[in-house]
Design a protein around this motif. Structure first.
Motif, PDB file in Angstrom:
ATOM      1  N   LEU A 248       0.947  -1.318   0.177  1.00 55.22           N
ATOM      2  CA  LEU A 248       0.064   0.022   0.033  1.00 55.22           C
ATOM      3  C   LEU A 248       0.884   1.215  -0.126  1.00 55.22           C
ATOM      4  CD1 LEU A 248      -2.653  -0.998   2.588  1.00 55.22           C
ATOM      5  CD2 LEU A 248      -2.918  -1.085  -0.024  1.00 55.22           C
ATOM      6  N   MET A 249       0.815   2.039  -1.175  1.00 55.99           N
ATOM      7  CA  MET A 249       1.442   3.097  -1.025  1.00 55.99           C
ATOM      8  C   MET A 249       0.426   4.544  -1.402  1.00 55.99           C
ATOM      9  SD  MET A 249       4.614   1.664  -3.402  1.00 55.99           S
ATOM     10  CE  MET A 249       5.353   0.188  -2.855  1.00 55.99           C
ATOM     11  N   LEU A 250       1.175   5.751  -1.306  1.00 61.86           N
ATOM     12  CA  LEU A 250       0.446   7.093  -1.368  1.00 61.86           C
ATOM     13  C   LEU A 250       1.022   7.518  -2.429  1.00 61.86           C
ATOM     14  CD1 LEU A 250      -1.832   8.828  -0.031  1.00 61.86           C
ATOM     15  CD2 LEU A 250      -0.145   9.959   1.019  1.00 61.86           C
ATOM     16  N   THR A 251       0.017   8.127  -3.471  1.00 61.73           N
ATOM     17  CA  THR A 251       0.264   8.558  -4.855  1.00 61.73           C
ATOM     18  C   THR A 251       0.426  10.249  -4.383  1.00 61.73           C
ATOM     19  OG1 THR A 251      -2.136   8.980  -5.511  1.00 61.73           O
ATOM     20  CG2 THR A 251      -0.719   7.060  -5.986  1.00 61.73           C
ATOM     21  N   GLY A 252       0.919  11.028  -5.606  1.00 62.25           N
ATOM     22  CA  GLY A 252       1.210  12.332  -5.568  1.00 62.25           C
ATOM     23  C   GLY A 252      -0.107  13.153  -5.557  1.00 62.25           C
ATOM     24  N   ASP A 253      -1.386  12.380  -5.930  1.00 58.52           N
ATOM     25  CA  ASP A 253      -2.466  13.210  -5.685  1.00 58.52           C
ATOM     26  C   ASP A 253      -3.400  12.502  -4.619  1.00 58.52           C
ATOM     27  OD1 ASP A 253      -3.049  10.782  -6.876  1.00 58.52           O
ATOM     28  OD2 ASP A 253      -4.390  11.219  -8.732  1.00 58.52           O
ATOM     29  N   GLU A 254      -2.775  12.166  -3.764  1.00 59.47           N
ATOM     30  CA  GLU A 254      -3.323  11.597  -2.219  1.00 59.47           C
ATOM     31  C   GLU A 254      -4.536  10.608  -2.564  1.00 59.47           C
ATOM     32  OE1 GLU A 254      -4.707  15.203  -0.235  1.00 59.47           O
ATOM     33  OE2 GLU A 254      -2.776  16.047  -0.158  1.00 59.47           O
ATOM     34  N   ASN A 255      -4.042   9.473  -3.384  1.00 59.45           N
ATOM     35  CA  ASN A 255      -4.668   8.398  -3.370  1.00 59.45           C
ATOM     36  C   ASN A 255      -3.956   7.258  -3.014  1.00 59.45           C
ATOM     37  OD1 ASN A 255      -7.292   9.159  -4.701  1.00 59.45           O
ATOM     38  ND2 ASN A 255      -6.182   9.759  -6.389  1.00 59.45           N
ATOM     39  N   ILE A 256      -4.543   6.146  -2.610  1.00 58.40           N
ATOM     40  CA  ILE A 256      -3.858   5.100  -2.176  1.00 58.40           C
ATOM     41  C   ILE A 256      -3.967   3.842  -3.187  1.00 58.40           C
ATOM     42  CG2 ILE A 256      -3.798   3.206  -0.580  1.00 58.40           C
ATOM     43  CD1 ILE A 256      -4.954   4.990   1.509  1.00 58.40           C
ATOM     44  N   VAL A 257      -2.800   3.182  -3.512  1.00 55.82           N
ATOM     45  CA  VAL A 257      -2.571   2.261  -4.405  1.00 55.82           C
ATOM     46  C   VAL A 257      -1.984   1.042  -3.933  1.00 55.82           C
ATOM     47  CG1 VAL A 257      -0.379   3.055  -5.451  1.00 55.82           C
ATOM     48  CG2 VAL A 257      -1.932   1.698  -6.789  1.00 55.82           C
ATOM     49  N   ASP A 258      -2.147   0.009  -4.244  1.00 54.00           N
ATOM     50  CA  ASP A 258      -1.703  -1.266  -4.130  1.00 54.00           C
ATOM     51  C   ASP A 258      -0.757  -1.955  -5.029  1.00 54.00           C
ATOM     52  OD1 ASP A 258      -0.963  -3.789  -2.725  1.00 54.00           O
ATOM     53  OD2 ASP A 258      -2.973  -4.636  -3.012  1.00 54.00           O
ATOM     54  N   VAL A 259       0.715  -1.711  -4.777  1.00 56.32           N
ATOM     55  CA  VAL A 259       1.783  -1.954  -5.856  1.00 56.32           C
ATOM     56  C   VAL A 259       2.219  -3.538  -5.325  1.00 56.32           C
ATOM     57  CG1 VAL A 259       3.716  -1.306  -6.938  1.00 56.32           C
ATOM     58  CG2 VAL A 259       1.955   0.320  -6.051  1.00 56.32           C
ATOM     59  N   ASN A 260       2.377  -4.469  -6.229  1.00 58.71           N
ATOM     60  CA  ASN A 260       3.018  -5.465  -6.048  1.00 58.71           C
ATOM     61  C   ASN A 260       4.087  -5.634  -7.112  1.00 58.71           C
ATOM     62  OD1 ASN A 260       1.400  -6.142  -3.808  1.00 58.71           O
ATOM     63  ND2 ASN A 260       0.194  -7.808  -4.971  1.00 58.71           N
ATOM     64  N   PHE A 261       5.364  -5.766  -6.939  1.00 58.93           N
ATOM     65  CA  PHE A 261       6.654  -5.587  -7.919  1.00 58.93           C
ATOM     66  C   PHE A 261       7.633  -6.654  -7.269  1.00 58.93           C
ATOM     67  CE2 PHE A 261       7.755  -2.438  -5.099  1.00 58.93           C
ATOM     68  CZ  PHE A 261       9.096  -2.389  -5.033  1.00 58.93           C
ATOM     69  N   SER A 262       8.478  -7.386  -8.384  1.00 61.71           N
ATOM     70  CA  SER A 262       9.552  -7.821  -8.074  1.00 61.71           C
ATOM     71  C   SER A 262      10.791  -7.246  -8.722  1.00 61.71           C
ATOM     72  CB  SER A 262       9.488  -8.919  -8.936  1.00 61.71           C
ATOM     73  OG  SER A 262       8.184  -9.800  -8.511  1.00 61.71           O
ATOM     74  N   VAL A 263      11.891  -7.450  -7.973  1.00 60.82           N
ATOM     75  CA  VAL A 263      13.170  -6.761  -8.431  1.00 60.82           C
ATOM     76  C   VAL A 263      14.170  -8.204  -8.844  1.00 60.82           C
ATOM     77  CG1 VAL A 263      15.076  -5.356  -7.395  1.00 60.82           C
ATOM     78  CG2 VAL A 263      12.915  -4.853  -6.987  1.00 60.82           C
ATOM     79  N   PHE A 264      14.934  -7.692  -9.802  1.00 62.41           N
ATOM     80  CA  PHE A 264      15.871  -8.901 -10.238  1.00 62.41           C
ATOM     81  C   PHE A 264      17.233  -8.640 -10.078  1.00 62.41           C
ATOM     82  CE2 PHE A 264      11.806  -9.889 -12.313  1.00 62.41           C
ATOM     83  CZ  PHE A 264      11.615 -11.547 -12.011  1.00 62.41           C
ATOM     84  N   TRP A 265      18.033  -8.979  -9.487  1.00 59.93           N
ATOM     85  CA  TRP A 265      19.408  -8.523  -9.210  1.00 59.93           C
ATOM     86  C   TRP A 265      20.608  -9.741  -9.199  1.00 59.93           C
ATOM     87  CZ3 TRP A 265      22.063 -10.117  -4.703  1.00 59.93           C
ATOM     88  CH2 TRP A 265      21.457 -10.556  -3.831  1.00 59.93           C
ATOM     89  N   ARG A 266      21.716  -9.294  -9.275  1.00 62.23           N
ATOM     90  CA  ARG A 266      22.893 -10.039  -9.452  1.00 62.23           C
ATOM     91  C   ARG A 266      24.140  -9.220  -8.733  1.00 62.23           C
ATOM     92  NH1 ARG A 266      25.911 -10.886 -15.057  1.00 62.23           N
ATOM     93  NH2 ARG A 266      27.661 -11.046 -13.346  1.00 62.23           N
TER      94      ARG A 266
END
Length: 366
Positions: free
Chosen positions: A130-148
């Protein structure tokens, strides 16, 4: 894996325990020779065996996807290429062999069920997603990071010694970077066409932060798995999205109607203008012709007024009686009581019949 009286050989990542080796060797001797007491020679042989085992523990292998780093009394001594190598036994030297070509994955806002290579989303973690956007809305973000591990010079050393827990560090940096990017963005672009822009921005911000830390980590990809409103309001949000889609559809229909009607109206306007211009030109030319004709007649009238007046009168009578049956009666001619009568219609018909009969006779003669 072969084993001896002292058990399996120790892993290269853990230093050997000499006391454990000696204890295992004594137990093995007691099992082989029960009731025997070790003499001085036996102790020497036991000590020699321990030394040989201790020396043999320095052999280690570096796999093709690994880099070997040898520490001498805790200080970096040398790098080792893939293959079989040797280091001085513990505690003099120690070998570290991290995986440097393997692509690692960290998931934020979700936990994958089963195989981590699967894209299917398993259990979600709201406190991460759960994150807050620039226009004060809440959005649910799921993401993956690939690294080495970074392939740059000294990347392996930085990876091993500059960061204590690499995976936790990558996860913390990823969550922080995503929150910063989402906080600078509006809700609608993130949900539609702004996903790739957000991924690129998070990628750059993460790499910059890890480079400042000297973590020796290379971010290969940031992949957004899901970007949705919170579950509690997702139905209402979908209604809003449907209303926006309907509004956009109606606007497109209105624009299409305008694009069709406006050119038609412009064509009609151009047609009317051209017709008016043509009528104007025609009227002007006719007026000029009538004016020229009047001037010509007037000039002739000035030269011979009586003749011109009579000619105009005859021309007017000719136009008036043309194509009509005519009977002429002269009241001033003849005797009283007799009406002078000239049957022009009958004379004209007789003339036409006689002319037609003459034409037929000429045709028969031919």
């Amino acid at each position: 894996m072969p084993t001896g009286p002292w058990g399996p050989p120790p892993s290269h990542s853990q230093p050997p325990d000499l006391e454990e080796y000696i204890r295992r060797l004594q137990d093995w001797v007691k099992r082989k020779y029960p009731g025997s007491n070790l003499s001085g020679k036996g102790i020497a042989l036991l000590a020699l065996a321990c030394v040989l085992v201790w020396g043999a523990s320095g052999f280690f292998r570096v796999q093709a996807d690994e880099h070997g780093v040898v520490l001498r009394f805790g200080k970096i001594n040398r790098l080792v290429q893939p293959g079989l190598s040797y280091r001085l036994p513990y505690p003099i030297e120690q070998a570290l062999t991290p995986k440097v070509t393997r692509i690692n994955r960290v998931d934020i806002g979700m936990r994958l069920a089963g195989d981590t290579r699967r894209v299917a989303v398993g259990e979600e973690v709201p406190e991460e997603g759960l994150m807050l956007t620039g226009d004060e809305n809440i959005v649910d973000v799921n993401f993956s990071v690939f690294w080495r591990v970074s392939p740059e010079r000294n990347g392996t050393i930085d990876y091993l010694f500059n960061v204590r827990n690499q995976e936790s560090t990558v996860k913390a940096v990823a969550e922080s970077a995503m929150r910063e990017v989402i906080g600078r963005s509006l809700l609608q672009p993130i949900l539609t066409e702004g996903r790739q822009i957000a991924e690129s921005a998070v990628h750059e911000l993460m790499q910059s932060t890890l480079d400042q830390y000297g973590a020796g980590i290379l971010i290969t990809q940031v992949q957004l798995q899901k970007v949705d409103p919170p579950q509690q309001v997702i139905d209402a949000f979908r209604d809003v999205q449907a209303a926006r889609a309907d509004a956009e559809r109606v606007q497109n229909q209105a624009q299409a109607y305008a694009n069709r009607v406006i050119p038609e109206a412009r064509g009609q306007v151009a047609q009317i203008v051209q017709a008016a211009e043509a009528y104007r030109e025609q009227s002007v030319v006719e007026a000029k012709g009538q004016a020229a004709r009047f001037l010509h007649v007037y000039n002739e009238y000035v030269k011979a007024p009586l003749v011109t007046r009579r000619r105009l009168h005859l021309e007017a009578m000719e136009r008036l009686f043309a194509g009509k049956d005519k009977i002429i009666i002269d009241a001033d001619a003849g005797n009283p009581g007799v009406v002078p009568y000239l049957p022009l219609n009958e004379l004209t018909r007789q003339t036409r019949r006689s002319t037609a009969a003459d034409d037929m006779r000429r045709g028969e003669l031919r």
